[in-house]
Write an enzyme that holds these catalytic residues in place. Structure first.
Site, PDB file in Angstrom:
ATOM      1  N   GLU A 111     -13.420 -13.659 -15.886  1.00 12.63           N
ATOM      2  CA  GLU A 111     -13.583 -12.206 -15.772  1.00 12.63           C
ATOM      3  C   GLU A 111     -14.825 -11.856 -14.953  1.00 12.63           C
ATOM      4  O   GLU A 111     -14.812 -10.923 -14.159  1.00 12.63           O
ATOM      5  CB  GLU A 111     -13.652 -11.556 -17.158  1.00 12.63           C
ATOM      6  CG  GLU A 111     -12.341 -11.610 -17.939  1.00 12.63           C
ATOM      7  CD  GLU A 111     -11.218 -10.828 -17.261  1.00 12.63           C
ATOM      8  OE1 GLU A 111     -11.514  -9.992 -16.380  1.00 12.63           O
ATOM      9  OE2 GLU A 111     -10.051 -11.063 -17.596  1.00 12.63           O
ATOM     10  N   CYS A 133       1.453  -1.516  -8.082  1.00 15.08           N
ATOM     11  CA  CYS A 133       0.925  -0.158  -7.893  1.00 15.08           C
ATOM     12  C   CYS A 133      -0.431  -0.254  -7.201  1.00 15.08           C
ATOM     13  O   CYS A 133      -1.466   0.147  -7.736  1.00 15.08           O
ATOM     14  CB  CYS A 133       0.813   0.552  -9.240  1.00 15.08           C
ATOM     15  SG  CYS A 133       0.513   2.318  -9.063  1.00 15.08           S
ATOM     16  N   CYS A 163       6.969   1.198  -5.322  1.00 20.39           N
ATOM     17  CA  CYS A 163       7.643   1.916  -6.406  1.00 20.39           C
ATOM     18  C   CYS A 163       9.057   1.383  -6.689  1.00 20.39           C
ATOM     19  O   CYS A 163       9.436   1.255  -7.856  1.00 20.39           O
ATOM     20  CB  CYS A 163       7.665   3.411  -6.108  1.00 20.39           C
ATOM     21  SG  CYS A 163       6.004   4.118  -5.962  1.00 20.39           S
ATOM     22  N   CYS A 222       8.917  -1.328  -9.175  1.00 18.00           N
ATOM     23  CA  CYS A 222       8.032  -1.082 -10.323  1.00 18.00           C
ATOM     24  C   CYS A 222       8.849  -0.900 -11.604  1.00 18.00           C
ATOM     25  O   CYS A 222       9.830  -0.152 -11.631  1.00 18.00           O
ATOM     26  CB  CYS A 222       7.209   0.174 -10.050  1.00 18.00           C
ATOM     27  SG  CYS A 222       6.094   0.572 -11.406  1.00 18.00           S
ATOM     28  N   CYS A 244       7.652   7.278 -14.173  1.00 17.29           N
ATOM     29  CA  CYS A 244       6.356   7.516 -13.527  1.00 17.29           C
ATOM     30  C   CYS A 244       6.226   8.981 -13.103  1.00 17.29           C
ATOM     31  O   CYS A 244       7.056   9.507 -12.356  1.00 17.29           O
ATOM     32  CB  CYS A 244       6.216   6.613 -12.301  1.00 17.29           C
ATOM     33  SG  CYS A 244       4.738   6.974 -11.329  1.00 17.29           S
TER      34      CYS A 244
HETATM   35  S1  SF4 Z   1       6.398   4.007  -9.733  1.00 15.48           S
HETATM   36 FE1  SF4 Z   1       4.422   4.894 -10.304  1.00 15.48          FE
HETATM   37  S2  SF4 Z   1       3.333   3.283 -11.425  1.00 15.48           S
HETATM   38 FE2  SF4 Z   1       5.059   2.320 -10.314  1.00 15.48          FE
HETATM   39  S3  SF4 Z   1       4.184   1.647  -8.327  1.00 15.48           S
HETATM   40 FE3  SF4 Z   1       5.033   3.715  -8.007  1.00 15.48          FE
HETATM   41  S4  SF4 Z   1       3.266   5.083  -8.368  1.00 15.48           S
HETATM   42 FE4  SF4 Z   1       2.737   3.097  -9.275  1.00 15.48          FE
END
Ligand code: SF4
Length: 301
Positions: free
Chosen positions: A37, A193, A200, A203, A209
């Site tokens: 870390e 992200c 997205c 994701c 989101c």
């Molecule tokens: S959907 Fe939302 S959380 Fe996922 S990568 Fe896109 S902006 Fe980020």
């Protein structure tokens, strides 16, 4: 969006997609996680990997590092950057030996009291080494929460208590699940992200989101200028430290004068290294890494 759903979605994604990093392997101890870390705070994973392995080969526990000199810690830190971290990590190892008998403590207040261990690192160790429920908030997590929950493209300036509360509200109640979710949030921000190019469609929380739902399509990450290095005091400090790391004893002033032609800047950089506890004068005309020489044994706790 229900909050447990958000953590569950990210945790499931993490379990299938997390990068294979050695400090995440089962059985890795708290010391190894603490070292990772600290190294990862300002250095990319790819550069940390060999340094982390070498560090733990040499100092597999806090007592081993505490028994060595700050100079050796600085030498081992090599070119990871921001070498004050090496000295602080050794200070931390000494404190762990003196206050906790050589075992990294598992209580948050004790972790926070260690030298060089801040809000983020203490919670990361408590969560990832001891499976506790704490919000672990780094830049990546702040960005994920800002976008997915608040619908804002960027997190804005850090507001530590508010950030911790916002993240904690997303964590499952069960400690192990919360620790997993904390790791998952960090990973999502690091690889999906991202600041400039959020992916997205890949994701796991795209469907819930808030930022995505707001209809904004283009990435709106901060435009950060690359930091200049050439010609800066950081470069001069690096050159001076390079000479001192290679030396086996005090280095005459004249030798250090050769690394940089600007007398004023060189003197400023050297003074900064002394102030930061990385370098110390030896007599009138020489310098060495802090504490260089035979290690002094620590008194037993
Ligand atoms: S959907 Fe939302 S959380 Fe996922 S990568 Fe896109 S902006 Fe980020």
């Amino acid at each position: 969006m229900t909050q447990p759903t958000f953590a569950t979605l990210v945790s499931r994604w993490y379990e299938e997609n997390a990068r294979d990093l050695p400090w995440r392997e089962p059985g890795v101890g708290a010391w190894a996680i603490l070292v990772s870390e600290v190294m990862l705070q300002q250095t990319p994973v790819v550069r940390v990997l060999p340094a982390w392995r070498a560090w733990l080969d040499r100092w597999p526990d806090p007592a081993a590092l505490a028994a060595d000199t700050p100079a050796e810690a600085i030498r081992m830190w090599g070119r990871l950057g921001y070498p004050r971290r090496a000295v602080r990590l050794r200070d931390c190892a000494v404190a762990i030996v003196e206050r906790h008998g050589g075992a990294v403590p598992d209580k948050l207040d004790q972790l926070l009291a260690l030298p060089g261990v801040g809000t983020y690192t203490a919670r990361a160790v408590a969560a990832f080494a001891y499976g506790q429920r704490h919000p672990v908030v780094d830049t990546n997590v702040r960005r994920v929460v800002s976008r997915a929950v608040a619908g804002k493209p960027d997190a804005g300036p850090a507001t530590r208590p508010a950030d911790l509360v916002a993240c904690e509200e997303l964590l499952p109640l069960e400690p192990a699940a919360a620790a997993l979710a904390s790791a998952a949030f960090m990973e999502l921000g690091a690889v999906v992200c991202t600041a400039r190019s959020p992916r997205c469609p890949a994701c796991p929380v795209e469907s819930v989101c808030a930022w995505r739902a707001s209809g904004q399509q283009a990435p709106a990450g901060p435009t950060r200028r690359p930091q200049r290095y050439a010609g800066t005091d950081r470069q001069v400090r690096g050159l001076l430290l390079g000479v001192l790391r290679e030396a086996t004893g005090p280095v005459p002033h004249q030798r250090l004068d050769q690394v940089w032609s600007d007398d004023v800047q060189r003197a400023r950089a050297l003074a900064g290294l002394v102030t930061d506890g990385l370098v110390e004068p030896v007599g009138e005309a020489a310098f060495r890494l802090a504490g260089d020489g035979p290690a002094t044994p620590l008194p037993l706790p």
